[in-house]
Design an enzyme around this catalytic site. Sequence first.
Site, PDB file in Angstrom:
ATOM      1  N   GLU A 151       0.696  -1.297   0.135  1.00 38.58           N
ATOM      2  CA  GLU A 151      -0.212  -0.009   0.117  1.00 38.58           C
ATOM      3  C   GLU A 151       0.914   1.348  -0.058  1.00 38.58           C
ATOM      4  OE1 GLU A 151      -2.878  -0.542   2.921  1.00 38.58           O
ATOM      5  OE2 GLU A 151      -3.299  -2.653   2.291  1.00 38.58           O
ATOM      6  N   GLU A 257      -5.111 -11.137  -1.900  1.00 41.78           N
ATOM      7  CA  GLU A 257      -6.099 -11.258  -0.794  1.00 41.78           C
ATOM      8  C   GLU A 257      -7.339 -11.311  -0.891  1.00 41.78           C
ATOM      9  OE1 GLU A 257      -4.947  -7.696   1.767  1.00 41.78           O
ATOM     10  OE2 GLU A 257      -2.852  -7.930   1.447  1.00 41.78           O
TER      11      GLU A 257
END
Length: 348
Positions: A151, A257
């Site tokens: 991220e 994910e």
Amino acid sequence: MNKLIRISLLVFIFTLLTYAQKSETDLLRNQVKFPLGASVNADMLLINKLYHYVANKEFNSITAENHMKMYRIHPEQNRYDFSKADSIVDFALKNGKRIHGHTLVWFDGTAEWLKNFKGTDMEFSNEVKKHIQTVMKHYKGKVTSWDVVNEYLSQNGDSVRDCIFSRRMGKEYMAQCFLWAHEADPKAILIYNEYGMEWSEKKLQAMKSIAFDFLKRKIPIHGLGVQFHVKTFDKEEQIVRTLTELSKTGLKIHISELDVMVNGHNQPNAVYTDSLKQLQTEKFMLIFNAYRKQVPAKQQYGITFWNIADNDTWLRKVYKINEWPLLFDDNYIRKPAYYKVLEKVKSY
Ligand code: 9MR
């Protein structure tokens, strides 16, 4: 009587063998041409037999959901705690599974001591380098790949995220982390993991240009992780586009994910209706299909689910949302969506 018992026994063994054989071909992981993964929790593996059984039977790639994050593995400046992560690694190795490391550097996975670090920026960088290299060296030869940075971009992808790392090390911190990671384990597959490209074209383009820029500058990057915490209402076109666009980099693409939320607007009294189940099944099928079609075989690093069964999902635990986002129900039974995806991949 004796004869009857013998015959029943033979029938029983025969049924068992047929079932065992059939169940091997009926495993999703045996029908896809790439690793099928799940993130797991060390304590659940230890205490819950069903959890352990499904993780072992259904998946051939393992990610630690939390236990390799800095706040867990390196809780104090001069103290590492590898115990839980080691137990996940042992489980995976014992059962012949690939291990994906998650994650070395993440603003939200950072240990408190580093957030509050009082030294100079140079000393801060040095701590980050030490962290990356100590963890990677500990798992050298065991962990195949790493989410080096997680991220990196801001929520909407319009800039590098403002966080402790960009503030202390400058916006170039990600390139630096990849260089350190490569130095620690030159054989490891190094991945940049990100979320939100399925709803933000800007973020998708930003991620793609970072990847091209790294390749141009010979920063050792080998893969892109696409988290895909998808909602039933996320647009099909953008999901497909994410995979198409990122594949153009030639890097490995890891759906890292995966879960499909049916209660994306977080309604407190949400019910898991048949129509939501249908929409969710369609999304799972779309994702598996798009992955096969849009990502060239040699770039398919795998699809990893974010934990095993619905009652293990972070969405219930962290956000207290009524959710059912995975392929196994609260009792670790395959949901109809599992069989639909299986049917689909078998038909290819
Ligand atoms: O699922 C994880 C949850 O249990 C943790 O509390 C949280 C903070 O460490 O992280 C969750 O996993 C995140 C992953 O590491 C990175 N992408 C987003 C995931 C969901 O927040």
